[in-house]
Write an enzyme that holds these catalytic residues in place. Structure first.
Site, mmCIF file in Angstrom:
data_model
loop_
_atom_site.group_PDB
_atom_site.id
_atom_site.type_symbol
_atom_site.label_atom_id
_atom_site.label_comp_id
_atom_site.label_asym_id
_atom_site.label_seq_id
_atom_site.Cartn_x
_atom_site.Cartn_y
_atom_site.Cartn_z
ATOM 1 C CG ASP A 1 74.892 27.744 -23.383
ATOM 2 O OD1 ASP A 1 74.763 28.910 -22.969
ATOM 3 O OD2 ASP A 1 74.725 27.417 -24.575
ATOM 4 C CD GLU B 1 71.975 30.448 -20.498
ATOM 5 O OE1 GLU B 1 72.199 31.664 -20.656
ATOM 6 O OE2 GLU B 1 72.355 29.584 -21.314
#
Length: 703
Positions: A345, A381
Site C-alpha cells: 500500500d 501501489e
C-alpha cells in the site's frame, strides 16, 4: 509464584516460544528502562524488568512462559515531544513483533500520552492497560504436511482482490460460526467457487492486526478495509472464529487449503504508516517505544510528523530497525505463514529516504538482495499523497505495479472520451511505454478497471457521482474523479434499454481486462454484479454495503467472466511473456500484432490522431509466439482478431484479407449475455457487425 528469568537473546525480536519457554526481545534506543508486563487469566498484571540490553535490544528468557500468555511493555524514558521523545511508562504498549494480538482498543484519554487540550504539556499519567489490546505468545508449531507454493508464473496469473470477511459473511453454504473468517474463506464451497471461476491468486485486503480510528467509533463505524495496522506479524483476530492465538492456526490452515487448490495468497500490506496517527494520536506501540526511530519527524520541529500517507504519520525508512521490522515481518509471512506475495500500500512512501521518491533507496536494495522476499510476487501501489508521489512505471525490475493509467484509460475509452486510441492501444498491449525500458516484461503491469477503493464494476456503469452518505462525512470523502458513466440514468432504474447497456458495458470492461497483455486483477464480486449503492469509499462499511450478497448473483455475468478467464488460460496469445515487436513472426509475412480501421485497412498516423475515433480492430498473431514454454519449445496458438466499438452506433467491420486468416469464428460477442459454444464463422474480407458499445472477438480457424 516465583518467576524464573534468564538473560535470553536479543534476536529474534518479539516473543519466541521454543517448546520450553519464551524469549522476549524489544528494540528501543530511547528507553532507560523496559518492563515486560504479563497478564494472568484474571487480567492481573505482573511486570518484569528486562535488565539485559544488547545493541539497544532489551531481552529476557522466561522458561515458564508459553503460548497463550498475554503481555505488553512499559517503556521508561524521556518524555519531551519538542525533541520527538514520547516515552511514557503509564501506557501499556503492544509488541511491534507480536504474532497474535487479543482484545479491542477502547478510545479515551488513558490511551493518549498527553492530556487533552494540552498536547505540549506534561505527559498524561493515566494507566492505559485496561483499554488497549494485549500481545499474545503464539504457538509456532503447525503441521504443514506437503504444502507447496503454487508458484504460478506472473504472466499466467489472474488475481482476485477480496476482503476476507466480505466474501463469506453472507455465504449460505458457510456455517455461521465460520462466516467472515479465515476458516470461511477456506470452506469447500468457497474453494470450489474460486476454482470454477479460474483465478490463480486471492489478494487479501489487510490482515495485519489493525484498529479503527476514534472518529469512526464515535460515528458507530469501523475501519473495515483494515488500512490502520498496529502489529505487522499478527493476523487480525477479527477474522478468526476463535481466539487471537487461534487466528494464527486458522490463517495457516486457510493458506494450506488454498495452496492445495492451486491458488496463491497475496497480502495487501501497510508498512507506510501505523494507527498511532500524528502528534495528537494515541500511544499504542512504536510511539511509546522509540518515537524518533520509528517515525519520520519534521526536521525543524520534531513534535510533528511527516505525512506522505494522509493518515498522520509515515514510517522512518532511514532507520535500520524500521527496515528490519519490515523485512522480518515479510519473511515471517513467507516462511512461517507460507504466503506467496505482497501488494504494498502507498509504496512510494517506502522509497522516501529524504523527501523525494528514490528507486535506489535502501528499501529496494534490501528487498533485491533478500533470498526469500526477492523470490515472491512483489506488487506496488506506486503512489502516495506526497509531492512527486505518483510513480507508475518507475519501480525497480523485480516489481509489478498497480497500473493506474490502465484503469483510467480503459474507463475513458468505454465512456466515449475522445482521443484515447493511442493510449488505449498501449494499455491493451501491456504498457510497454511504462515498463519495457528497464527490462521488465508485460507481467509488470497489474491491470485493473476497479479495485476496493472506488466504484465496483456494477456501480461504474450506474453512477456518475459518488453516494457516500452512509459514511457520515456529508459525502465529502472519496474521489470525485470516477471516470464513470451511468448510461443515462443515475442509480437504480427499470428502463430495459439502460439496463441492457449497463450489462453490455460490464461485459466490455471484463473482456478488455481479461484479454489485455499483463496481469488482470478482478475486484471480488464484480463477476456477480456486486453493488455498493454508489459508495466509492466503503472503507468504514462493515455492513451489507460491502459484503457479497450471494442471494442476488448475476449468474449470466458470472458465467461470462468464467468463460473469459478460461479463454485467456487456453490461449497464450493473450498472456505473452514478452512484448510485441510489430514485426513479422518467424516464417510469416504478417506482424505479431496488427492495427486496423473498421474498414479493414492498416491504421496510419491520421487514423491514430483522429480525436473522434472510437473503434478499431486488433490482430494478435499466434503463429509462433517468440517466447518458449518451460521445455524450451516455441509456443504456437490460434490468431485472434478483436473488434472494439466504443461509439454509440453499430459499425460493420470489414475483416482483413486471407493473408491474415482465411476463416474466423466468433469467440466473444459482448452484445450477447453468454459466450457462444460454436460461434458464427466468417470468411476473410467478410463483414462483421459490432453493436455500439460492444466487442467481438474472432478466433482464426485452421484452413
Amino acid at each position: 509464584m516465583t518467576l524464573e528469568i534468564w538473560p535470553g537473546q536479543p534476536y529474534p525480536l518479539g516473543a519466541t516460544y521454543d517448546g520450553f519457554g519464551t524469549n522476549f526481545a524489544l528494540f528501543s534506543e530511547a528507553a532507560e528502562k523496559v518492563q515486560l508486563c504479563l497478564f494472568d487469566e484474571d487480567d492481573e498484571e505482573r511486570c518484569v524488568d528486562l535488565n539485559e540490553v544488547t545493541g539497544h535490544v532489551w531481552h529476557a528468557y522466561l522458561p515458564a512462559i508459553g503460548p497463550g500468555q498475554r503481555y505488553g511493555y512499559r517503556v521508561h524514558g524521556p518524555y519531551d515531544p519538542a525533541q520527538g521523545l514520547r516515552c511514557n511508562p503509564n501506557k501499556l504498549l503492544i509488541d511491534p513483533y507480536a504474532k497474535a494480538v487479543d482484545g479491542e482498543l477502547q478510545w479515551g484519554q488513558p490511551v493518549f500520552g498527553y492530556t487533552f487540550g494540552d498536547p505540549d504539556g506534561p505527559m498524561n499519567t493515566e494507566d492505559s492497560a485496561p483499554y488497549v489490546p494485549r500481545s499474545v505468545v503464539a504457538n509456532p508449531f503447525f503441521d504443514w504436511g506437503e504444502d507447496r507454493h503454487p508458484r504460478v508464473p506472473m504472466h499466467k496469473s489472474v488475481i482476485y482482490e477480496v476482503h476476507t470477511k466480505g466474501l463469506t459473511q453472507l455465504h449460505p453454504d458457510v456455517p455461521e460460526s465460520q462466516r467472515g473468517t479465515y476458516a470461511g474463506l477456506s470452506h469447500p464451497s468457497v474453494i470450489e467457487y474460486l476454482q470454477d471461476l479460474g483465478v490463480t491468486a486471492v489478494e487479501l485486503l489487510p490482515v495485519h492486526r489493525h484498529v479503527p480510528e476514534s472518529d469512526l467509533v464515535e460515528r458507530g463505524l469501523t475501519n473495515y478495509w483494515g488500512y490502520n495496522s498496529i502489529a505487522y506479524l499478527a493476523p487480525h483476530d477479527g477474522y478468526a472464529s476463535g481466539s487471537a492465538e487461534q487466528a494464527v492456526t486458522e490463517f495457516k490452515q486457510m493458506v494450506k487449503t488454498l495452496h492445495r487448490a492451486g491458488i496463491e495468497v497475496i497480502l495487501d500490506v501497510v508498512y507506510n504508516h501505523t494507527a498511532e496517527g500524528n502528534h495528537l494520536g494515541p500511544t499504542l506501540t512504536l510511539k511509546g517505544i522509540d518515537n524518533a526511530a520509528y517515525y519520520r519527524l519534521v526536521d525543524d520541529d520534531p513534535r510533528y510528523y511527516m505525512d506522505y500517507t494522509g493518515t498522520g504519520n509515515s514510517m522512518n525508512m532511514r532507520h535500520p530497525h524500521v527496515l528490519q521490522l519490515i523485512m522480518d515481518s515479510l519473511r515471517y509471512w513467507v516462511n512461517e505463514m507460507h504466503v506467496d506475495g505482497f501488494r504494498f500500500d502507498l509504496a512510494s512512501t517506502l522509497a522516501r529516504e529524504l523527501h523525494d521518491v528514490d528507486r535506489l533507496s535502501t528499501f529496494f536494495e534490501v528487498i533485491q538482495q533478500d533470498p526469500v522476499i526477492s523470490q515472491v510476487k512483489l506488487i506496488a501501489e506506486p503512489w502516495d499523497v506526497g509531492e512527486g508521489g505518483y510513480q507508475v512505471g518507475n519501480f525497480p525490475p523485480l516489481w509489478s505495479e498497480w497500473n493506474g493509467m490502465y484503469r483510467d484509460t480503459i474507463r475513458d475509452f468505454w465512456r466515449g472520451e475522445s482521443a484515447t486510441l493511442p493510449e488505449f492501444a498501449s494499455r491493451l498491449t501491456g504498457s510497454s511505454d511504462l515498463y519495457e525500458s528497464d527490462t521488465r516484461r508485460p507481467g509488470a503491469s497489474i491491470n485493473f478497471v476497479t479495485a476496493h477503493d472506488g466504484f465496483t464494476l456494477a456501480d461504474l456503469v450506474a453512477y456518475n457521482d459518488k453516494h457516500n452518505e452512509a459514511n457520515g462525512e456529508g459525502n465529502r470523502d472519496g474521489t470525485d474523479d470516477n471516470r464513470s458513466w451511468n448510461c443515462g440514468v443515475e442509480g437504480p432504474t427499470d428502463d430495459p434499454d439502460v439496463l441492457a447497456l449497463r450489462a453490455r458495458q460490464q461485459r466490455n470492461f471484463l473482456t478488455t481486462l481479461l484479454l489485455s497483455q499483463g496481469v488482470p486483477m478482478l475486484l471480488g464480486g464484480d463477476e456477480i454484479g456486486r453493488s455498493q449503492g454508489g459508495n466509492n469509499n466503503a472503507y468504514c462499511q462493515d455492513t451489507d454495503i460491502s459484503w457479497f450478497d450471494w442471494e442476488t448473483v448475476d449468474t449470466e455475468l458470472l458465467a461470462f467472466t468464467t468463460g473469459l478467464i478460461e479463454l485467456r488460460r487456453d490461449h497464450p496469445v493473450f498472456r505473452r511473456r514478452r512484448w510485441f515487436q510489430g514485426r513479422p513472426l518467424r516464417g510469416e509475412e504478417i506482424d505479431d500484432i496488427g492495427w486496423l480501421t473498421p474498414d479493414g485497412n492498416e491504421m496510419d498516423d491520421d487514423d491514430w490522431d483522429a480525436s473522434f475515433a472510437k473503434s478499431l480492430q486488433v490482430f494478435l498473431n499466434g503463429h509462433g509466439i517468440p517466447s518458449p514454454d518451460p521445455r524450451g519449445q516455441q509456443i504456437v496458438d490460434a490468431s485472434f482478431l478483436i473488434l472494439f466499438n466504443a461509439s454509440d452506433q453499430t459499425i460493420e467491420f470489414t475483416l482483413p484479407p486471407a493473408a491474415w486468416g482465411e476463416r474466423w469464428q466468433v469467440a466473444v460477442d459482448t452484445a450477447a449475455k453468454v459466450l457462444p459454444e460454436s460461434g458464427e464463422i466468417l470468411p476473410a474480407s467478410g463483414a462483421c457487425k459490432v453493436l455500439g458499445r460492444g466487442i467481438v472477438v474472432l478466433r482464426e480457424l485452421e484452413a
